[in-house]
Each structure stands twice: as structure tokens, then as C-alpha cells.
Enzyme design. Sequence first.
Site, PDB file in Angstrom:
ATOM      1  CE  LYS A 275      -3.738   1.900   2.684  1.00 57.10           C
ATOM      2  NZ  LYS A 275      -4.587   1.645   3.938  1.00 57.10           N
TER       3      LYS A 275
ATOM      4  CB  SER B 145      -8.191   3.365   3.440  1.00 61.37           C
ATOM      5  OG  SER B 145      -7.327   2.561   4.015  1.00 61.37           O
TER       6      SER B 145
ATOM      7  CB  SER C 220      -8.020   0.328   5.957  1.00 57.84           C
ATOM      8  OG  SER C 220      -8.838   1.255   5.916  1.00 57.84           O
TER       9      SER C 220
HETATM   10  N1  GLN Z   1     -12.796   3.350   6.924  1.00 54.71           N
HETATM   11  C1  GLN Z   1     -12.137   3.866   8.140  1.00 54.71           C
HETATM   12  C2  GLN Z   1     -11.620   5.419   7.889  1.00 54.71           C
HETATM   13  O1  GLN Z   1     -12.120   5.809   6.965  1.00 54.71           O
HETATM   14  C3  GLN Z   1     -11.049   3.137   8.159  1.00 54.71           C
HETATM   15  C4  GLN Z   1      -9.833   3.469   7.743  1.00 54.71           C
HETATM   16  C5  GLN Z   1      -8.535   2.620   7.939  1.00 54.71           C
HETATM   17  O2  GLN Z   1      -8.664   1.432   8.637  1.00 54.71           O
HETATM   18  N2  GLN Z   1      -7.295   3.020   7.442  1.00 54.71           N
HETATM   19  O3  GLN Z   1     -11.380   5.674   9.041  1.00 54.71           O
END
Ligand code: GLN
Length: 469
Positions: free
Chosen positions: A75, A150, A174
Site C-alpha cells: 500500500k 482504504s 481498511s
Molecule cells: N474506513 C475507516 C476510516 O475511514 C478505516 C480506515 C482505515 O482502517 N485506514 O477511518
Amino acid sequence: MLTYKNHSEKISLIKEGKLSLSENITFFLSRIEENKHLNAFNFVFEECVENAKSIEEKIKAGTAGKLAGMVIAIKDVLALENKPLTCSSNILRDFKSVYTATAVQKLIDEDAIIIGKANCDEFAMGSSNENSAFGKVLNPIDNSRVPGGSSGGSAVAVAANLCDVALGTDTGGSIRQPASFCGIIGLKPTYGRVSRFGLTAFASSFDSIGPFANSVDDVALVLEVIAGEDKKDSTCEKVNVPEYSKSFNEEKKFRIGIPKEYFAEGLNSEVRKAIEEKIELLKQQGHTFTEISLPHTEYSIATYYILTTAEASSNLARYDGAHYGFRSTKPANLEELYSSSRTQGFGSEVKRRIMLGTYVLSAGYYDAYYRKAQKVRRLLKNDFDAAFKQVDLILTPTAPSVAFKIGEKTNDPLAMYLEDIYTTSANLVGVPGISLPVGFNSEGMPIGMQLMADQFQEEKLLQFSKQIS
Ligand code: GLN
């Protein structure tokens, strides 16, 4: 097409001369090219094919590392020396990393091959991979849908067969949610299991790095390599890292808790049905199920979004137009340099989080929001501690629905935040969680099931996952 189902099969094929590593990498590079429309990668390292020959020789000579020839995408929030590290943000668009993240270095030390940097939501903030300065990522199963986020690019890279394994990060779901949306396996380790050194901080007390793969074996193998204490991250703990595959042949019956709060209103009926059918099957296999209660669950989303935005507002203060990356041109004075660089460099979701976080930390609101949320975090931890006195594992859906349509939730941040309803708790309390595919809905979209274990009990998660998949 690929002719192996996990890394050890790949190694055997290479040793027997039935698979050439160079051809394998070229295959992935051509798949990436053919699937450019999915937008899974921010950067592809075509030169990685040059590593193939020496690694292949090492494999044949028996001197190669544990991950020899495993082709891995990382990532784009993880540092790799001399390569771009953009976090899918315009503010870091031209930034190159000067060092390598510990987790990535450990992969390289075991002879893995890094094929590129995967697209993601900007600074890992999002649940759909629509918040990327490099454009949205498409779900490979239905291109009109999101892949989740994400770590959407990492999930798609594995699901669409663009690499063997990918690393993602999970602050509130994420890794698990995109794994569920794309029909693959994704593991978020215990907080402190894997070093965060070289991971661009979003919410430092929540962030964890973990793998996506098509097999439990590969998830286990990669975790084994990246886990373990690191002097460069003081929150990374000195806890023994087992050889996970050793327990894979034991037939163990598990005690599993079903938290009633996770099966309440808002859960899509087809997702519910798929999970309930799986539970029935597992009962027949001799695992025991108990209904449990995690009574503070209803506060998890609010607590998560107060604490993570607070941490993010502080972590992202470093992008000021002076130290890193993007700098706006011809500002009239220093203050304008800061404000115009940040205004132009950050996307709207990141700005929303910085504003929320600054607000909850501000004098006068700190006690009402930040301090209170910290106390609720403790109550949530107490819920989990009590649950793990009764059961080995907690089983829940990973997400309330299957992958939704692109654009469906972009104008409704609250609906987007509710996507994280089942995943944020694991990060709030620091326990590991895995998402496993359990079937498809009537439209052919994958459904994911989440399992959580107590801190540093990844072995239980993996042993159970291996038995049932
Ligand atoms: N969807 C969650 C957020 O927007 C989790 C994001 C993540 O785990 N990086 O904060």
C-alpha cells in the site's frame, strides 16, 4: 494462468523447473497492464523482474528466504527507499521515501519481490477507495462497485491476480472490509504485533499493517515474517512469534462467541443469511457457539471517529508546505505558505478529519469529546476482556453489506462511516481480526465473515481459519 494455490506450491514448482520466476513476474506485469482500468497501482516497479534470476537460483540451491519469489504489492502509505511514497495525496505526489518500512524490509530480507505501490484512500481515510488523488479503484468482480477501502488497491491487486500477496494497513477496518468486498482473506494483526516504522501515521494508536492473500497459508507465512519487536517502534512488543503453520494439522474445537449487538438492525439480510448458514455448518463440525454481549458496541463508531480524527489532526500537522512534499507557489508570507499548501494539497475527506480532530481537541471541547472517548475506549476493552474469558474467538460479519456502487455514499459521510461498524472495535481495543470469504449474494458479490481473537492470539485465528477454509 497461475498453477499454484499458495507459496509452498509455488516454490515446489520452481524447484521442479515447472515454473520460471521471470515468467511469473512478467505474467503479473502483463496482468497489471491488462487491468489498468482497475487502477489498483499508483506505481509499478517493472525493474523487479531483474531480481528473478538470482532468487530463482537461490531457491534451487536451497539458500533462499522464506518468501523467496513471492510477488508482493505494498500500500502506498508504506515506505520503500528511493521510491515514491504518496499516501495517494497531492500533498506528497512528488515525495520519495528516504528509508524502508521495517515490515517491507523484512519481506525483502526473505527474498520477496515488491512489484509496486498500491492505490488507497488518501492517508488511508475512507471505506471505498474513492478518496484517492490517483483516482478511484474499481472492484474487479463488478466494475461499477467500489473495492472497499482504504486498502482498496492492495485488495484488488490480490483479487484480480496482479500479484501473490499484498500489504495493507488497518486503522478501523481498511484490510478486513476490502478483503470482504473483493472475496479474499485479509488479516489485521494485534496492535503492536508488527512494527509501524515506515508506515505513514494516520491514527498512531490504531494503525496496523497486515497481509491480503488467497490462502490462509500465505497470510500466516507473511505475518510470521513481518511480526516481531522492532527498536524503531517502541509500541511494537516483544512477544514470541509462533510458526503458525505448525498448528494447522491439529484438529481443535473452538469456543466461539456471537455478539448479539453485531446482528442487530442495519445488517443486510443476505449477509446475515450467509453468516448464519456458515455458523450452522461450523456447529455440525463440532465447534461450540455462545451468544455473548459486547454492551458498548453502539459507541464504537463515535469513539473511533473522535479519537482517530484527533490523532490524525496532530499527525498531519507535519505537512505544512515547508518540510515535505507540495508547496504552494508564491505565498505572501509564512502563514499563507502553510494555509495555501494545505488547502491545495489535501483532499476534502482529509480536511474534514483534520477539522473534526482539531475541534475535539480544542480547549472547552476536549473533556466533552476526546477525554470521554478515551474512557469509552477503556469500556470497550473491558467488554472484550470479559468476552475472551468465555470464548476463544468472536465471530461477526465483516461489513453490513456487500460492495456498494461507486458514488453511492460519497455525499453522505455518515453513511460511509457506518460501513466500519463491525471493524472499528478491534482497533479500539487492539485485538487481531481476520476477514474470510463465506459466499456470494444473489448478485454474485462476495460476503465476508470476521473473526477476532484476544491480543497476540493470531495463532488461534489462523488455525481456525485454516480448518474451515
Ligand atoms: N474506513 C475507516 C476510516 O475511514 C478505516 C480506515 C482505515 O482502517 N485506514 O477511518
